[in-house]
Design a protein around this motif. Structure first.
Motif, PDB file in Angstrom:
ATOM      1  N   VAL A 130       0.825  -1.212   0.000  1.00  0.00           N
ATOM      2  CA  VAL A 130       0.000   0.000   0.000  1.00  0.00           C
ATOM      3  C   VAL A 130       0.859   1.262   0.000  1.00  0.00           C
ATOM      4  N   THR A 131       2.000   1.220   0.656  1.00  0.00           N
ATOM      5  CA  THR A 131       2.849   2.410   0.749  1.00  0.00           C
ATOM      6  C   THR A 131       3.729   2.623  -0.472  1.00  0.00           C
ATOM      7  N   ARG A 132       3.761   1.679  -1.392  1.00  0.00           N
ATOM      8  CA  ARG A 132       4.591   1.839  -2.595  1.00  0.00           C
ATOM      9  C   ARG A 132       3.970   2.890  -3.510  1.00  0.00           C
ATOM     10  N   ARG A 133       4.805   3.780  -3.991  1.00  0.00           N
ATOM     11  CA  ARG A 133       4.354   4.886  -4.842  1.00  0.00           C
ATOM     12  C   ARG A 133       3.627   4.377  -6.089  1.00  0.00           C
ATOM     13  N   GLU A 134       4.192   3.373  -6.748  1.00  0.00           N
ATOM     14  CA  GLU A 134       3.581   2.885  -7.990  1.00  0.00           C
ATOM     15  C   GLU A 134       2.229   2.227  -7.735  1.00  0.00           C
ATOM     16  N   VAL A 135       2.047   1.597  -6.590  1.00  0.00           N
ATOM     17  CA  VAL A 135       0.747   1.022  -6.236  1.00  0.00           C
ATOM     18  C   VAL A 135      -0.262   2.145  -6.006  1.00  0.00           C
ATOM     19  N   GLN A 136       0.147   3.189  -5.313  1.00  0.00           N
ATOM     20  CA  GLN A 136      -0.715   4.354  -5.077  1.00  0.00           C
ATOM     21  C   GLN A 136      -1.146   4.987  -6.402  1.00  0.00           C
ATOM     22  N   GLU A 137      -0.203   5.099  -7.344  1.00  0.00           N
ATOM     23  CA  GLU A 137      -0.521   5.713  -8.643  1.00  0.00           C
ATOM     24  C   GLU A 137      -1.543   4.888  -9.419  1.00  0.00           C
ATOM     25  N   VAL A 138      -1.367   3.573  -9.425  1.00  0.00           N
ATOM     26  CA  VAL A 138      -2.317   2.703 -10.129  1.00  0.00           C
ATOM     27  C   VAL A 138      -3.689   2.784  -9.472  1.00  0.00           C
ATOM     28  N   ALA A 139      -3.734   2.744  -8.148  1.00  0.00           N
ATOM     29  CA  ALA A 139      -5.010   2.824  -7.429  1.00  0.00           C
ATOM     30  C   ALA A 139      -5.709   4.145  -7.714  1.00  0.00           C
ATOM     31  N   GLN A 140      -4.956   5.221  -7.745  1.00  0.00           N
ATOM     32  CA  GLN A 140      -5.547   6.530  -8.027  1.00  0.00           C
ATOM     33  C   GLN A 140      -6.117   6.564  -9.445  1.00  0.00           C
ATOM     34  N   ARG A 141      -5.395   5.998 -10.395  1.00  0.00           N
ATOM     35  CA  ARG A 141      -5.877   5.948 -11.781  1.00  0.00           C
ATOM     36  C   ARG A 141      -7.164   5.131 -11.867  1.00  0.00           C
ATOM     37  N   GLN A 142      -7.200   3.986 -11.175  1.00  0.00           N
ATOM     38  CA  GLN A 142      -8.400   3.143 -11.193  1.00  0.00           C
ATOM     39  C   GLN A 142      -9.592   3.865 -10.578  1.00  0.00           C
ATOM     40  N   ASP A 143      -9.359   4.565  -9.468  1.00  0.00           N
ATOM     41  CA  ASP A 143     -10.441   5.301  -8.817  1.00  0.00           C
ATOM     42  C   ASP A 143     -10.941   6.437  -9.697  1.00  0.00           C
ATOM     43  N   GLN A 144     -10.038   7.136 -10.364  1.00  0.00           N
ATOM     44  CA  GLN A 144     -10.447   8.232 -11.255  1.00  0.00           C
ATOM     45  C   GLN A 144     -11.233   7.693 -12.437  1.00  0.00           C
ATOM     46  N   ARG A 145     -10.797   6.575 -12.982  1.00  0.00           N
ATOM     47  CA  ARG A 145     -11.499   5.966 -14.113  1.00  0.00           C
ATOM     48  C   ARG A 145     -12.906   5.563 -13.680  1.00  0.00           C
ATOM     49  N   ARG A 146     -13.027   5.018 -12.484  1.00  0.00           N
ATOM     50  CA  ARG A 146     -14.339   4.590 -11.975  1.00  0.00           C
ATOM     51  C   ARG A 146     -15.252   5.791 -11.758  1.00  0.00           C
ATOM     52  N   CYS A 147     -14.699   6.885 -11.205  1.00  0.00           N
ATOM     53  CA  CYS A 147     -15.500   8.089 -10.964  1.00  0.00           C
ATOM     54  C   CYS A 147     -15.978   8.687 -12.278  1.00  0.00           C
ATOM     55  N   SER A 148     -15.112   8.726 -13.276  1.00  0.00           N
ATOM     56  CA  SER A 148     -15.517   9.317 -14.554  1.00  0.00           C
ATOM     57  C   SER A 148     -16.534   8.433 -15.260  1.00  0.00           C
ATOM     58  N   THR A 149     -16.436   7.117 -15.107  1.00  0.00           N
ATOM     59  CA  THR A 149     -17.424   6.207 -15.695  1.00  0.00           C
ATOM     60  C   THR A 149     -18.772   6.384 -15.016  1.00  0.00           C
ATOM     61  N   ASN A 150     -18.768   6.481 -13.682  1.00  0.00           N
ATOM     62  CA  ASN A 150     -20.019   6.669 -12.943  1.00  0.00           C
ATOM     63  C   ASN A 150     -20.646   8.027 -13.239  1.00  0.00           C
ATOM     64  N   ALA A 151     -19.842   9.051 -13.480  1.00  0.00           N
ATOM     65  CA  ALA A 151     -20.378  10.376 -13.780  1.00  0.00           C
ATOM     66  C   ALA A 151     -21.068  10.386 -15.140  1.00  0.00           C
ATOM     67  N   ARG A 152     -20.579   9.557 -16.066  1.00  0.00           N
ATOM     68  CA  ARG A 152     -21.181   9.507 -17.402  1.00  0.00           C
ATOM     69  C   ARG A 152     -22.434   8.650 -17.436  1.00  0.00           C
ATOM     70  N   ALA A 153     -22.571   7.724 -16.492  1.00  0.00           N
ATOM     71  CA  ALA A 153     -23.723   6.823 -16.481  1.00  0.00           C
ATOM     72  C   ALA A 153     -24.974   7.600 -16.085  1.00  0.00           C
ATOM     73  N   PRO A 154     -26.080   7.363 -16.782  1.00  0.00           N
ATOM     74  CA  PRO A 154     -27.319   8.063 -16.408  1.00  0.00           C
ATOM     75  C   PRO A 154     -27.803   7.595 -15.047  1.00  0.00           C
ATOM     76  N   ARG A 155     -28.319   8.507 -14.260  1.00  0.00           N
ATOM     77  CA  ARG A 155     -28.815   8.172 -12.931  1.00  0.00           C
ATOM     78  C   ARG A 155     -30.228   7.626 -13.055  1.00  0.00           C
ATOM     79  N   LEU A 156     -30.498   6.532 -12.344  1.00  0.00           N
ATOM     80  CA  LEU A 156     -31.801   5.870 -12.425  1.00  0.00           C
ATOM     81  C   LEU A 156     -32.932   6.759 -11.946  1.00  0.00           C
TER      82      LEU A 156
END
Length: 165
Positions: A130-156
């Motif tokens: 968890v403390t490794r920089r490269e792991v943090q960077e990948v996790a941040q990218r995954q979280d950002q990708r998920r947030c942008s996907t959810n923002a584009r999805a229409p709300r029920l």
């Protein structure tokens, strides 16, 4: 040396859980979405991880899984062992019947390598990863990708409201 997807996915899912632990229990659906691992496969893995006392489940709304202890106390080798996976460099799964039912010339070499790999993975905790920089960077990218996907999805609720009007 062979580590199957079962071991790799278990470590990946546990690392995802550790990275998101500060927000409370993590759903398998969220791990599935972030890591691209099927939900049904995660359910099988987490049943084994729960039996191995590495995770606990939380029921109800906002439920999911959480680490059963501090991430410093969970080694990668424990995760692999919990899902009945081995890091085995031999072709005989350590049985010694690799050469027409007998031990081959290099059997002990590959057994020693397997032991070294297990010891190496026993020295790495989820907290170390968890403390490794490269792991943090990948996790941040995954979280950002998920947030942008959810923002584009229409709300029920908006779709239902427009259907009623």
């Amino acid at each position: 040396m062979r580590l199957t997807t079962k071991g790799r996915y278990a470590v990946t899912a546990m690392l995802d859980l550790a990275l998101h632990a500060q927000h409370g229990p993590v759903s398998l659906a969220d791990i599935s979405e972030r890591q691209g691992i099927s939900l049904s496969y995660l359910e099988q893995l987490f049943a084994k991880l729960r039996r191995g006392n590495l995770v606990t489940s939380v029921r109800g709304p906002g439920g999911g899984y959480q680490l059963s202890r501090d991430m410093q106390g969970i080694q990668v080798a424990q995760v692999i062992d919990a899902v009945n996976e081995s890091v085995d460099a031999t072709r005989c799964q350590g049985l010694g019947d690799c050469h027409s039912g007998d031990t081959c010339l290099t059997h002990h070499l590959w057994c020693d390598l397997s032991q070294q790999i297990h010891e190496f993975l026993s020295g790495i905790s989820l907290a170390d990863l968890v403390t490794r920089r490269e792991v943090q960077e990948v996790a941040q990218r995954q979280d950002q990708r998920r947030c942008s996907t959810n923002a584009r999805a229409p709300r029920l609720d908006k779709i239902e409201a427009s259907a009623v009007e």
